[in-house]
Design an enzyme around this catalytic site. Sequence first.
Site, PDB file in Angstrom:
ATOM      1  N   GLU A 137       1.099  -1.547   0.818  1.00  6.72           N
ATOM      2  CA  GLU A 137       0.254  -0.179   0.233  1.00  6.72           C
ATOM      3  C   GLU A 137       0.688   1.402   0.125  1.00  6.72           C
ATOM      4  O   GLU A 137       1.160   1.798   1.167  1.00  6.72           O
ATOM      5  CB  GLU A 137      -0.541   0.191   1.213  1.00  6.72           C
ATOM      6  CG  GLU A 137      -2.175  -0.972   1.126  1.00  6.72           C
ATOM      7  CD  GLU A 137      -2.975  -0.953   2.316  1.00  6.72           C
ATOM      8  OE1 GLU A 137      -4.120  -1.885   2.573  1.00  6.72           O
ATOM      9  OE2 GLU A 137      -3.017   0.186   3.194  1.00  6.72           O
TER      10      GLU A 137
ATOM     11  N   HIS B  14      -0.511   4.609   2.455  1.00  6.40           N
ATOM     12  CA  HIS B  14      -0.502   3.889   3.143  1.00  6.40           C
ATOM     13  C   HIS B  14       0.195   4.597   5.015  1.00  6.40           C
ATOM     14  O   HIS B  14       1.664   3.772   4.427  1.00  6.40           O
ATOM     15  CB  HIS B  14      -1.378   3.200   3.883  1.00  6.40           C
ATOM     16  CG  HIS B  14      -1.499   2.614   5.209  1.00  6.40           C
ATOM     17  ND1 HIS B  14      -2.897   2.315   6.131  1.00  6.40           N
ATOM     18  CD2 HIS B  14      -0.880   2.910   6.332  1.00  6.40           C
ATOM     19  CE1 HIS B  14      -3.015   2.454   6.975  1.00  6.40           C
ATOM     20  NE2 HIS B  14      -1.312   2.209   7.437  1.00  6.40           N
TER      21      HIS B  14
HETATM   22 ZN   LIG Z   1      -4.787   2.983   5.159  1.00  5.85          ZN
END
Ligand SMILES: [Zn+2]
Length: 279
Positions: free
Chosen positions: A249, A252
């Site tokens: 990710e 994030h």
């Molecule tokens: Zn997140």
Amino acid sequence: MAMKKIGIITLIIITFLSACQSNETSPKESTDNSTIEKELNKKESIDDVPNDEAKDQASDETSEQKDNINGEQEKKEDYVNEDGIVVISDPNDIHLVVNKQRKLPDGYEPEDLVVPNVPFSFDEWNEKKQMREVAAKAMEKLFAESAKQGMELVAVSGYRSFERQKAIYNYNVETQGLEHAQKYSAMPGHSEHQTGLTMDVSAATVAFSLEEDFRQTKEGEWLEKHAHEYGFIIRYPKGKEEITGYSYEPWHIRYVGKDVAKEIYEQQITLEEFFNLVP
Ligand SMILES: [Zn+2]
């Protein structure tokens, strides 16, 4: 001082409003970790969070001043519950590790949530604009510096309450079945977004999406190289899925303070590895 008061009053009002209000438009939000949550976001009703047992207040200890990066010391008082899950003893510790094996105490809500002064992908109020104060300040610095370098980062999703996570999880269980829900969505208490130390960020060139494409943008590239200078790490790096429990990710980011962030960046490791908490 006055700002702080206004902030507190605003929070109180919002708490009341969100109890009665539903159907806010919510922008595309990832949910990190699960494609299912994306579908959820289309169904606005999930946004009304069921209410509202009195929440246990988190301990008043503010430990963000602590700069002890020796994880083993800090984690000593954590305990294992009847489900074999580690319950984190100090949810206010900026070095805490939340993952599928480790959870926040039930009902934990940070006491110092504020909205960082950075561009968001949406205008209206939403709890997910918030972060804990220490993380919000670092975020403002990161955004200011990145803007000077010609980046146009946009914040998409930060704090997520225990109640909202619970609503999302229960919705998934109802609609997809328990097994599927367990696999694809974080159980309440297990989402890092509940710590208030996390923000999902994106860029206009990928329509604010939270997808791997973000890494190909100049903003995504900049973030990977510089987030640590402001105390943030890319929490779910590529190739570390087995350790973190989550797919890559690039959007994030998690606040851990500059010292830890620098170490993690330089060694190219995960938060779990840094604190010797690899499952
Ligand atoms: Zn997140």
